[in-house]
Design an enzyme around this catalytic site. Structure first.
Site, PDB file in Angstrom:
ATOM      1  N   CYS A   1       7.856  21.503  47.566  1.00 48.98           N
ATOM      2  CA  CYS A   1       6.524  20.980  47.834  1.00 48.98           C
ATOM      3  C   CYS A   1       5.780  21.749  48.903  1.00 48.98           C
ATOM      4  O   CYS A   1       4.570  21.751  48.935  1.00 48.98           O
ATOM      5  CB  CYS A   1       6.610  19.532  48.265  1.00 48.98           C
ATOM      6  SG  CYS A   1       7.082  18.453  46.930  1.00 48.98           S
ATOM      7  N   THR A   2       6.499  22.349  49.808  1.00 47.86           N
ATOM      8  CA  THR A   2       5.790  23.009  50.902  1.00 47.86           C
ATOM      9  C   THR A   2       5.481  24.457  50.577  1.00 47.86           C
ATOM     10  O   THR A   2       4.998  25.193  51.419  1.00 47.86           O
ATOM     11  CB  THR A   2       6.626  22.960  52.200  1.00 47.86           C
ATOM     12  OG1 THR A   2       7.926  23.440  51.903  1.00 47.86           O
ATOM     13  CG2 THR A   2       6.713  21.564  52.753  1.00 47.86           C
TER      14      THR A   2
END
Lengths: 408, 408
Positions: free
Chosen positions: A348-349
């Site tokens: 996600c990052t």
């Protein structure tokens, strides 16, 4: 940015096969689940479940039948309630911020592991900022395990909430939640124990009667091939949680707004499919995962396995590998062009290209974390899918290592 | 409860026609919109829009193309951003609580009209309870209008936020939002003006260039025949809003978690359909509504029209009528058995049988509010649908009046 997306899509062409491993970030929703949802948009149960007309009652039926199914598969008869929200992130916010709102006069400690999902860590920090709680992070070992004896040292009479994942979303570590929750209650029976089980549901057995010290449990539809847009929080009877958002309530008393009945119908189907042949489904994802990892370790040099080395203590779908001397983001793109879809770093990052806090917490260096790739296998992966991946991946790694500025 | 639902559904049998008027609470999603969504579950764009692989880029395309379309239909080029959330309720929470979080050191007044949706009123009260704001409710006249001169008296230098609906969700009152927002800025240019336009979008023209004093606008997918599960908050550049929930962000910076791409694709299609023939669509809903109201007033005695009597100042889809000496909830059930689906009182509050705060605010007595029925017509209603309703409804009212304990 926009132009480059269109160019990237054009550059893809048509690979001979497409294999989707990014089940962490967004699930593949099979045809049977999609077909289950379709009538609920305009033929049956398309009403608001609180309104007293036929499309409303049909909608209400979807809600309680889904809750009945969850009660059954989690062995939760008579133990508490299931609240529907729109994502695992919302369920974790409801658990942590909802707890903080219900106990905000008292303050105290919120204890989380260092590798929790950010939708647990950030709400805990928000509870600190807004309501005077204090966040304490319990360290994990080099494979992501929380040691019950270590946890014990972090819990005391002022502990208000403890939140520890059942299965880590990135490295697949399966915690001993029974032992961890027992230790917490031994020290402080009033402390509330929450576990984010989004990555455990459908992967390892969960029995809420046995997990008697666990007060709240997060589930997420998209992690079991259900549609995005359904999260669930189980709340044991007597545990106090307040709504985080405000507005008109329907049947769902902890999250305002109309329940998303078509998606919940799809989620119910996904639960049915996951549990109809639970052991077989798990065996399939495990077999695909094992074949994949074994193949990669044979064919590619300088690969680190992130997370438990004992694969019996690891989620059956999870493979997290660091390809040294390669940028994980570059490898993700290279694989995509060949039809293999994975994610990198902390999935996600990845946009912001910060290394995953999970990988750093287990002691990986920045460059090791940056070269990490997360694969999540599923019951839909075939032997051919894995073999294709094992053809494509070594070439991609070789090519990138050849042009990489990161050298041995 | 559960048994009675199944019995109720059995009691329905098969009416000769089904006519759904409960578009307030949950929309009918047409086939074209459903078909638009289907591929996004497993064939295209089924990835996380922030991840750098093909299904992710395709997902990202859906997001920006939807935002481009909203920019176009609302004339919002260069004015600000559109944030995706999961419902109109969430968009209103983001507007009100997000504003409160971004300005929590300062306190001040939050001014709302007395007939706002509860997803505005309750978050405002929460901002009072948690962050020291003070909620002020502006009264409306007997048709639901906020008088700019009255509003002016409630706004001062300490006003932080004003929130007034563009179209009321129950009685269809179309506010003069340009004038109301102008008055607010004249008194206090620093006050932020939010309008919940969930019931205006697709019903009356909205031009954000012209509405230069409006800072935030709420939209909701299900009110325009899109799927449930998509809300939008427009935020004018420079207006400060903080996320209410916390967690991993994707492209959407104000609401954590992965964007619901399949539903957003459906919403985009719904916007296209609503705006492709905007005037024709509006003419259709207006014609159906006018035919319905005229027929009811001809055929049924003792009916009150709730909301604007001048139908040019009323949303073209809205009819809200109180059938005196009848319990609205009983009429809802009686109509359902005949295939006509409406809602009663305040639609959403019907389960708890409290009279609608909107109807009380315009001066209706409890018994008048309790006998109210909300119809929302749409471009999908045919003349035959309305004629069928006009056959069924008078008989249902007669029957209930015959057995009612509420007498003249």
């Amino acid at each position: 940015m926009r132009v480059s997306v269109e160019e990237l899509l054009r550059a893809h062409g048509r690979p001979p096969r497409e294999v989707y491993f990014d089940n962490e970030n967004s699930g593949y929703v099979p045809r049977e689940v999609v077909e289950e949802m379709i009538p609920y948009f305009n033929s049956i149960g398309y009403g608001h479940p609180s309104i007293t007309h036929k499309p409303g009652w049909e909608a209400y039926e979807v809600l309680y039948k889904t809750k009945d199914l969850l009660t059954k598969v989690l062995n939760a008869e008579g133990l508490g309630e299931f609240a529907f929200v729109h994502s695992g992130t919302e369920a974790n916010n409801l658990a942590v911020l909802g707890h903080a709102l219900a106990n905000k006069g008292r303050g105290g400690k919120i204890v989380v592991s260092a590798i929790e999902h950010l939708s647990v860590i950030y709400p805990a920090e928000e509870a600190e900022r807004l309501f005077g709680f204090r966040v304490v992070r319990v360290p994990v070992d080099s494979e992501g395990f929380v040691d019950p004896e270590v946890l014990k040292e972090f819990v005391d009479g002022s502990t208000s909430l403890v939140s520890i994942q059942m299965v880590n979303h990135e490295i697949g570590t399966v915690q001993n939640i029974f032992e961890l929750s027992k230790v917490v209650k031994e020290v402080n029976p009033r402390a509330v124990f929450h576990t984010d089980a989004a990555d455990a549901f459908g992967k390892i057995p969960i029995d809420l009667k046995k997990l008697e010290h666990v007060d709240m449990v997060t589930l997420s539809s998209h992690k079991i091939h259900g549609p995005r847009g359904v999260g669930v929080l189980f709340i044991r009877e007597g545990v106090r949680v307040e709504p985080v958002l405000k507005g008109q309530l329907s049947y769902e008393k902890l999250w305002p707004g109309v329940e998303n009945v078509p998606l919940i119908a799809g989620f119910r189907k996904a639960v049915e499919l996951a549990y109809r042949d639970f052991d077989l489904n798990v065996a399939k994802m495990r077999e695909a995962r094992d074949l994949l990892v074994r193949g990669i370790l044979e064919k590619v040099s300088d690969v680190l396995v992130n997370g438990p080395s004992d694969f019996s203590m690891r989620s059956p779908d999870n493979a997290n590998l660091s390809f040294l001397y390669v940028e994980g983001e570059a490898l993700t793109v290279e694989l995509s062009i060949n039809g293999v879809y994975v994610s990198s770093g902390s999935a996600c990052t990845s946009r912001i290209l910060e290394p995953s806090h999970v990988l750093l917490a287990i002691g990986r260096k920045h460059e090791e974390a940056h070269g990490s790739i997360l694969f999540k296998t599923s019951r839909y992966h075939t032997r051919e899918d894995i073999e294709y991946t094992l053809e494509v991946l070594p070439k991609a790694v070789d090519r990138l290592r050849g042009i990489s500025t990161i050298k041995k």
